[in-house]
Design an enzyme around this catalytic site. Structure first.
Site, PDB file in Angstrom:
ATOM      1  N   HIS A 179       0.849  -1.185   0.000  1.00 47.74           N
ATOM      2  CA  HIS A 179       0.000   0.000   0.000  1.00 47.74           C
ATOM      3  C   HIS A 179       0.892   1.245   0.000  1.00 47.74           C
ATOM      4  O   HIS A 179       2.034   1.192   0.486  1.00 47.74           O
ATOM      5  CB  HIS A 179      -0.902  -0.045   1.244  1.00 47.74           C
ATOM      6  N   VAL A 239       1.454   3.783   1.833  1.00 52.75           N
ATOM      7  CA  VAL A 239       2.145   4.242   3.045  1.00 52.75           C
ATOM      8  C   VAL A 239       3.116   3.206   3.593  1.00 52.75           C
ATOM      9  O   VAL A 239       3.806   3.463   4.573  1.00 52.75           O
ATOM     10  CB  VAL A 239       1.150   4.641   4.158  1.00 52.75           C
ATOM     11  N   LYS A 240       3.207   2.039   2.969  1.00 54.16           N
ATOM     12  CA  LYS A 240       4.062   0.964   3.462  1.00 54.16           C
ATOM     13  C   LYS A 240       5.534   1.197   3.053  1.00 54.16           C
ATOM     14  O   LYS A 240       5.845   2.138   2.323  1.00 54.16           O
ATOM     15  CB  LYS A 240       3.556  -0.378   2.940  1.00 54.16           C
ATOM     16  N   PRO A 241       6.463   0.337   3.513  1.00 51.54           N
ATOM     17  CA  PRO A 241       7.896   0.571   3.247  1.00 51.54           C
ATOM     18  C   PRO A 241       8.227   0.799   1.778  1.00 51.54           C
ATOM     19  O   PRO A 241       9.056   1.658   1.449  1.00 51.54           O
ATOM     20  CB  PRO A 241       8.550  -0.701   3.787  1.00 51.54           C
ATOM     21  N   ILE A 242       7.635   0.019   0.876  1.00 51.80           N
ATOM     22  CA  ILE A 242       7.669   0.313  -0.558  1.00 51.80           C
ATOM     23  C   ILE A 242       6.259   0.122  -1.091  1.00 51.80           C
ATOM     24  O   ILE A 242       5.420  -0.501  -0.438  1.00 51.80           O
ATOM     25  CB  ILE A 242       8.661  -0.574  -1.348  1.00 51.80           C
TER      26      ILE A 242
END
Length: 397
Positions: A192, A194-197
């Protein structure tokens, strides 16, 4: 004392700062454009290339990418053989998908309490919740901090359970110096924005188990196979058979092209997240009105989110008042999460308030501050200023 923006004062910044945001550059854009100009838009060579890149990064033998993290968890439960009558012990302080995936397979989520220090799943409560119907454990790496993997593995081995690590927050994090992604039977990562990638939307399961891998490949594409060893007959290259009831959970080449570009920058993203978290930790270390997040000795968190807890003994406002005040200072905040079983849908299933009291107590006092790689030092400074401004105003007399 400065007047809060919510009471008519000037906000700490003029432009709104979101709590999380993707980091996209020209390299990412060009990677997607290249696919748009090519032969494949959906399930083509970029999917396998992205799966291999993630597997290599976490040192796993296999990876199966799908359209989102929820689909990945559903796929893992399917591979684990979760069915009606089975119970799965699940973290209580998490997004609904961590438990919904059990329901999708006909199983029953059993919610476990949180550890009061790390906010991850409580090991002792896992043991208390095991019954003869327990089939698996889904443990969430809350905020990007790995769960106590070794202890959960010991429990899983003792009771013959399958361990699924919900690493939606923890790609790039480390447990005892080893990257998350291989220690559990299956590990899920989310992509998603907002996730790390990010891949826009997307999810993946990594595993070292060939049987799980084969089942997941089948599951993500309608249960259809072209493998002649699995089919009843083989009429030619065009021929395929549906041998199980799967789903259309396929991810596109467009998404995977973005993911391939993003994972090259993951280490730098994680380094920036850790830098921001350290600045927050130092800035707030003597601020009695809030409690900063704590890391276990075995953890090197990926710091997906930074969650503070209001110290109700030292601050005179509610979480809602603090939240609303931060928003009016133009600082985007969020809350992660309401215990899953408190959602109305789960109430209709018979789950009741009070079964995980520590999780419920924590939920009432937590707020997520902005933390993402593209934050500037000025952004970080503004967040800190807003927290101090509000704490000073609501400081208990």
């Amino acid at each position: 004392m400065e007047t809060l923006a919510i009471l008519g004062g000037r906000p700490v910044r003029d432009k709104y700062l979101t709590y999380g945001r993707q980091a996209i550059n020209e390299e990412d854009i060009n990677s997607v454009v290249e696919v748009l100009k090519g032969d494949y838009l959906t399930t083509g060579p970029k999917v396998k290339e992205f799966e291999d890149a993630v597997a290599k990064y976490v040192n796993a033998k296999y990876a199966v990418a799908v359209c989102n993290g929820t689909a990945a968890l559903h796929m893992a439960c399917y591979a684990a053989g979760i069915k009606e009558g089975d119970e799965v012990i699940v973290s209580s302080l998490t997004f609904a998908a961590s438990a919904n995936c059990v329901l999708y397979c006909g199983g029953t989520p059993v919610f476990a309490e949180i550890n009061k220090v790390t906010y991850n799943i409580d090991i002792e409560d896992i043991k208390r919740k095991i019954t003869e119907r327990t089939k698996a454990i889904i443990a969430v790496d809350y905020t990007g901090q790995p769960v106590n993997i070794d202890e959960i593995k010991e429990i899983a081995k003792e009771y013959n359970l399958i361990f699924i690590e919900d690493g939606a927050h923890s790609l790039g994090a480390e447990y005892k110096g080893i990257k998350v992604g291989t220690q559990a039977d299956m590990t899920m990562f989310s992509f998603h924005p907002v996730k790390p990638i990010t891949t826009g939307e997307g999810g993946i399961i990594t595993t070292n188990n060939k049987e799980y891998y084969d089942r997941m490949l089948l599951f993500r594409s309608h249960g259809i196979t072209r493998d002649y060893e699995l089919m009843k007959e083989n009429q030619g290259k065009w021929y395929y058979e549906q041998i199980d009831l799967g789903y259309n959970y396929r991810i596109t080449d467009l998404q995977c092209a973005l993911g391939i570009s993003q994972i090259k920058k993951l280490d730098s993203f994680i380094a920036r997240r850790r830098y921001i978290a350290n600045i927050y930790n130092e800035a707030f270390s003597d601020l009695e009105e809030i409690v900063t997040p704590k890391e276990a000795d075995f953890s090197n968190s990926g710091w997906h989110i930074y969650v503070i807890k209001l110290n109700n003994q030292k601050i005179s406002c509610t979480r809602k008042e603090f939240f609303d005040a931060m928003i009016r200072e133009n600082i985007g905040v969020n809350v992660h999460y309401m215990p899953v079983y408190l959602h109305p849908y789960y109430e209709k299933l018979g789950y009741k308030k009070g079964q995980c009291k520590e999780a419920e107590k924590l939920y009432d006092s937590i707020i997520t501050l902005p933390l993402f790689p593209a934050m500037t030092d000025k952004d970080i400074e503004d967040v800190i200023k807003a927290v101090f401004k509000i704490c000073n105003y609501y400081k208990s007399k």
